[in-house]
Scaffold this motif. Structure first.
Motif, PDB file in Angstrom:
ATOM      1  N   GLU A  61       2.603   2.464  -2.650  1.00  9.39           N
ATOM      2  CA  GLU A  61       1.776   3.273  -1.746  1.00  9.39           C
ATOM      3  C   GLU A  61       0.313   2.948  -1.953  1.00  9.39           C
ATOM      4  OE1 GLU A  61       2.794   7.329  -2.771  1.00  9.39           O
ATOM      5  OE2 GLU A  61       4.012   7.399  -0.953  1.00  9.39           O
ATOM      6  N   ASN A  62      -0.163   1.857  -1.406  1.00 10.75           N
ATOM      7  CA  ASN A  62      -1.601   1.629  -1.485  1.00 10.75           C
ATOM      8  C   ASN A  62      -2.292   2.308  -0.320  1.00 10.75           C
ATOM      9  OD1 ASN A  62      -1.899   0.312  -3.860  1.00 10.75           O
ATOM     10  ND2 ASN A  62      -2.599  -1.623  -2.991  1.00 10.75           N
ATOM     11  N   ARG A  63      -3.594   2.507  -0.470  1.00  7.27           N
ATOM     12  CA  ARG A  63      -4.337   3.110   0.630  1.00  7.27           C
ATOM     13  C   ARG A  63      -4.263   2.194   1.852  1.00  7.27           C
ATOM     14  NH1 ARG A  63     -10.420   5.540   0.293  1.00  7.27           N
ATOM     15  NH2 ARG A  63     -10.389   6.568   2.312  1.00  7.27           N
ATOM     16  N   ARG A 112      -7.045  -3.223   3.388  1.00  6.02           N
ATOM     17  CA  ARG A 112      -7.202  -2.485   2.130  1.00  6.02           C
ATOM     18  C   ARG A 112      -5.955  -2.405   1.260  1.00  6.02           C
ATOM     19  NH1 ARG A 112     -10.495   1.813   3.481  1.00  6.02           N
ATOM     20  NH2 ARG A 112     -10.986   0.530   5.258  1.00  6.02           N
ATOM     21  N   PHE A 130     -12.832   1.644  -0.971  1.00  7.08           N
ATOM     22  CA  PHE A 130     -11.953   0.836  -0.121  1.00  7.08           C
ATOM     23  C   PHE A 130     -10.478   1.030  -0.486  1.00  7.08           C
ATOM     24  CE2 PHE A 130     -10.265  -3.447   1.214  1.00  7.08           C
ATOM     25  CZ  PHE A 130     -10.557  -3.338   2.555  1.00  7.08           C
ATOM     26  N   THR A 131     -10.202   1.081  -1.776  1.00  5.77           N
ATOM     27  CA  THR A 131      -8.805   1.140  -2.218  1.00  5.77           C
ATOM     28  C   THR A 131      -8.446   2.464  -2.894  1.00  5.77           C
ATOM     29  OG1 THR A 131      -9.572   0.010  -4.208  1.00  5.77           O
ATOM     30  CG2 THR A 131      -8.452  -1.346  -2.560  1.00  5.77           C
ATOM     31  N   LEU A 132      -9.406   3.391  -2.961  1.00  7.45           N
ATOM     32  CA  LEU A 132      -9.182   4.643  -3.693  1.00  7.45           C
ATOM     33  C   LEU A 132      -8.056   5.469  -3.078  1.00  7.45           C
ATOM     34  CD1 LEU A 132     -10.237   6.575  -5.965  1.00  7.45           C
ATOM     35  CD2 LEU A 132     -11.689   7.601  -4.214  1.00  7.45           C
ATOM     36  N   HIS A 133      -7.048   5.792  -3.878  1.00  4.42           N
ATOM     37  CA  HIS A 133      -5.961   6.652  -3.414  1.00  4.42           C
ATOM     38  C   HIS A 133      -6.430   8.112  -3.391  1.00  4.42           C
ATOM     39  CE1 HIS A 133      -2.397   3.825  -4.706  1.00  4.42           C
ATOM     40  NE2 HIS A 133      -3.401   3.149  -4.174  1.00  4.42           N
ATOM     41  N   PRO A 163      -6.589   1.204  -7.538  1.00  9.15           N
ATOM     42  CA  PRO A 163      -6.051  -0.078  -8.004  1.00  9.15           C
ATOM     43  C   PRO A 163      -7.138  -1.094  -8.365  1.00  9.15           C
ATOM     44  CG  PRO A 163      -5.021   0.600  -5.948  1.00  9.15           C
ATOM     45  CD  PRO A 163      -6.170   1.520  -6.171  1.00  9.15           C
ATOM     46  N   ARG A 164      -8.299  -1.002  -7.750  1.00  6.13           N
ATOM     47  CA  ARG A 164      -9.415  -1.888  -8.126  1.00  6.13           C
ATOM     48  C   ARG A 164     -10.605  -1.013  -8.485  1.00  6.13           C
ATOM     49  NH1 ARG A 164      -6.973  -5.459  -4.258  1.00  6.13           N
ATOM     50  NH2 ARG A 164      -8.182  -4.766  -2.464  1.00  6.13           N
TER      51      ARG A 164
END
Lengths: 338, 279
Positions: free
Chosen positions: B240-242, B252, A275-278, A284-285
């Motif tokens: 820069e978050n997803r 998200r 969900f949050t993976l760059h 971030p989580r």
């Protein structure tokens, strides 16, 4: 508008369903199939499962489908033609037999999609949805609506609320203009009544905590080890978000076939690592406990600020659906007394 | 009929492609519909969703300055599915663009101040927009200092613009590469950005610092700035978050009570310290 009180006999409800379907509205109600009760399209009262406490899935897909086209495109050698969604083609829908918690779930959902940059697609579906809920006369150990500002006879979010007061009769509360439109077109089916005390006809759901107490406690719990402890069993499957009436997070994906395709949005969950993976690999989580914490904080700490709504209606679906048997009501209670 | 579907992108034609560094390209984009071009307006710091139909959308800042009218530019590194597809496109090809989204660098509030820009690697693009915006309004600001570092000489982006900034008497430019990333001809500095920053030790007096770079650079740069006397209100960065939607719905980029897309991407260090470190 002020709530209007009426009576509706079960035989009259049957006639109402038939009239609604015949008038071109799509009527959805809890239907039991292969032992599982979920919302399905009906045209007669006979197929409705009135006994289920809650359906497995909420009614949110009526306004926020699991997968939904947001545009389509066609490529030629020279150009790309993008086609908008025809929101005028959305059907008029009646959700019948939603529980008061389901109906309340549309309120935070509406707040997510319509605060700032109103989402026209969602809005169009919501405008065409009329919600006729039925109060709960039964509850189970997972229900906790009374701890999050709801109750088994709550009218919030419903257009009409029916409460069974005898084997043959519902007490009908006409709550909104949309509810009134249905009543006005079918006045012959309703009978006059004075206000009725619904309490004896409602399930008892004991209040264990308050949403406000959770909100307050969370101010100091971000760094607590409670999140590791509570999420130890979490497998990150996302089922809790999928069955939740108030979860609105989504993904956007393209589906291409040859020189054309669609762009769709689909349900997503903050419980997923992706969900949050760059793209860089940074996340971030990165731990499941951080994602569990996000779920609780989002619903009880962030949404009240962002949308002036709690993001939980106490239906208990997430606990019923959890393959690892995490019980949100127990976890919330633990937070409240922490 | 006016299109109110907030997910439908503008249609853009790729007018120019610039190879910046290995796997890094800049696209100059023009609106294909004149009405869109006329209506469109953005301010520095804002971003957009760039789409390759069939592959999806990707989030990057608008790398050009709002003072440069008639086009927008984006700079991206080939990293995921959409950026790989973008990299395969060329001049004349069509892509989608949604935006502008997010908040801005408050350059009106920076009038009369010194500006210190600190960027690392592929994070120069968001900074380039605000740098050019400020240079185009040069009389509004006092000293302008730019510190830019990359892993190696090859990884420095906007090489021709770095040269332009170097030659301008009204800009102090420092470029650096990580130890081992230098070439025999390299006449810039060698060392990590935070180290070089302590060396050049710019004054914090009446100065705004704008920092953008990989998390590790940011982490070691903030303490140096603090040591130099910069206050948290005077340090800006862009997060820069997803993201998927770009306007606070898909959920998200949510960090604490903010959405990076809607309440950011520009934050002061003071604001960042009030957020959980989920970025």
């Amino acid at each position: 508008m002020e709530i209007v009180n009426k009576l509706l006999d079960k035989s009259a409800l049957s006639a109402l369903i038939e009239r609604l379907s015949k008038s071109g509205k799509e009527v959805y109600a809890p239907v039991k199939e292969n032992g599982i009760t979920d919302f399905a399209k009906i045209d007669t009262i006979d197929t409705i499962d009135f006994d289920c406490i809650t359906t497995i899935q909420s009614a949110k897909s009526l306004v926020f489908p699991r997968v939904e086209n947001i545009l389509s495109y066609k490529k030629t050698s020279e150009d790309i033609v993008v086609k908008n969604v025809d929101i005028t083609a959305f059907p008029e829908v009646v959700a019948l037999g939603t529980r008061p918690c389901d109906a309340a779930g549309f309120i935070p959902l509406d707040a997510i999609f319509c605060t700032d940059n109103a989402d026209e697609i969602f809005n169009a579906r919501l405008k065409k949805l009329t919600i006729i809920s039925i109060s709960c006369k039964k509850a189970d150990e997972y229900c906790f609506c009374t701890s999050v500002n709801g109750n088994p006879g709550n009218t919030a979010g419903s257009d009409i609320l029916l409460t069974e007061i005898s084997d043959s009769t519902y007490f009908a509360e006409i709550v909104s203009e949309k509810g009134k439109a249905i009543f006005d077109a079918n006045t012959d089916l309703f009978k006059e009544t004075a206000a009725i005390d619904k309490t004896p006809h409602l399930a008892e759901v004991k209040q264990e905590f308050t949403a406000e107490a959770i909100n307050e406690k969370l101010n100091t719990l971000f760094e607590s080890d409670i999140w590791d402890k509570q999420s130890m069993r979490c497998v990150g499957c996302g089922a809790c978000a999928y069955v939740c009436p108030a979860c609105g997070c989504f993904d956007i994906q393209d589906e291409n076939k040859g020189n054309k395709g669609i762009r769709h949005r689909c349900w997503d969950s903050c419980g997923f690592g992706l969900f949050t993976l760059h793209t860089s690999g940074h996340n971030p989580r990165e731990k499941q406990s951080q994602r569990w914490r996000q779920r609780i904080f989002h619903k009880f700490s962030y949404q009240p600020v962002q949308q002036k709504q709690f993001g939980c209606v106490g239906c208990g679906r997430c606990s019923r659906a959890c393959p690892a048997d995490m019980n949100i009501a127990e976890h919330l209670k633990e937070i409240a007394v922490n | 009929m006016e299109n109110k579907n907030i997910y439908v992108p503008y249609k853009m034609k790729i007018e120019k492609v610039t190879e910046e560094a290995p796997f890094v390209k800049t696209f100059r984009l023009k609106f294909m519909n004149d009405e869109d071009a006329e209506k469109f307006d953005f301010r520095t710091g804002q971003f957009g969703e760039y789409s390759v139909y069939g592959e999806g959308e990707s989030t990057f800042c608008i790398a050009s300055a709002p003072t440069r009218k008639g086009y927008i530019e984006c700079t991206f590194r080939e990293a995921g599915r959409v950026t790989k597809a973008l990299a395969n496109l060329g001049e004349g090809d069509i892509i989608g663009f949604r935006g502008p989204y997010g908040n801005i660098f408050p350059i009106d509030e920076w009038k009369g101040k010194n500006l210190l820009f600190i960027a690392g690697g592929i994070a120069l693009p968001p900074m380039r927009s605000v740098i050019w915006n400020c240079l185009d309004l040069r009389e509004n600001f006092k000293d302008v200092t730019i510190l830019y570092g990359a892993r190696s000489v090859a990884d420095l982006v906007y090489k021709h613009e770095l040269k332009e900034w170097e030659e301008r008497p009204d800009v102090n430019l420092f470029t650096t590469v990580d130890p081992g990333g230098e070439t025999p001809e390299w006449d810039g500095k060698v060392g990590f950005v935070p180290t070089v920053l302590s060396e050049i030790a710019p004054s914090s007096e009446n100065t705004i610092a704008i920092v953008c770079g990989p998390p590790i650079m940011i982490k070691y740069t903030f303490p140096v700035l603090e040591k130099l006397g910069f206050t948290d209100e005077n340090i800006f960065t862009t997060l820069e978050n997803r993201m998927k939607c770009g306007f606070g719905k898909c959920g998200r980029c949510n960090v604490g009570k903010v959405f990076v897309c809607k309440d950011g991407p520009v934050f002061t260090l003071k604001q960042m310290k009030e957020l959980p470190a989920e970025y």
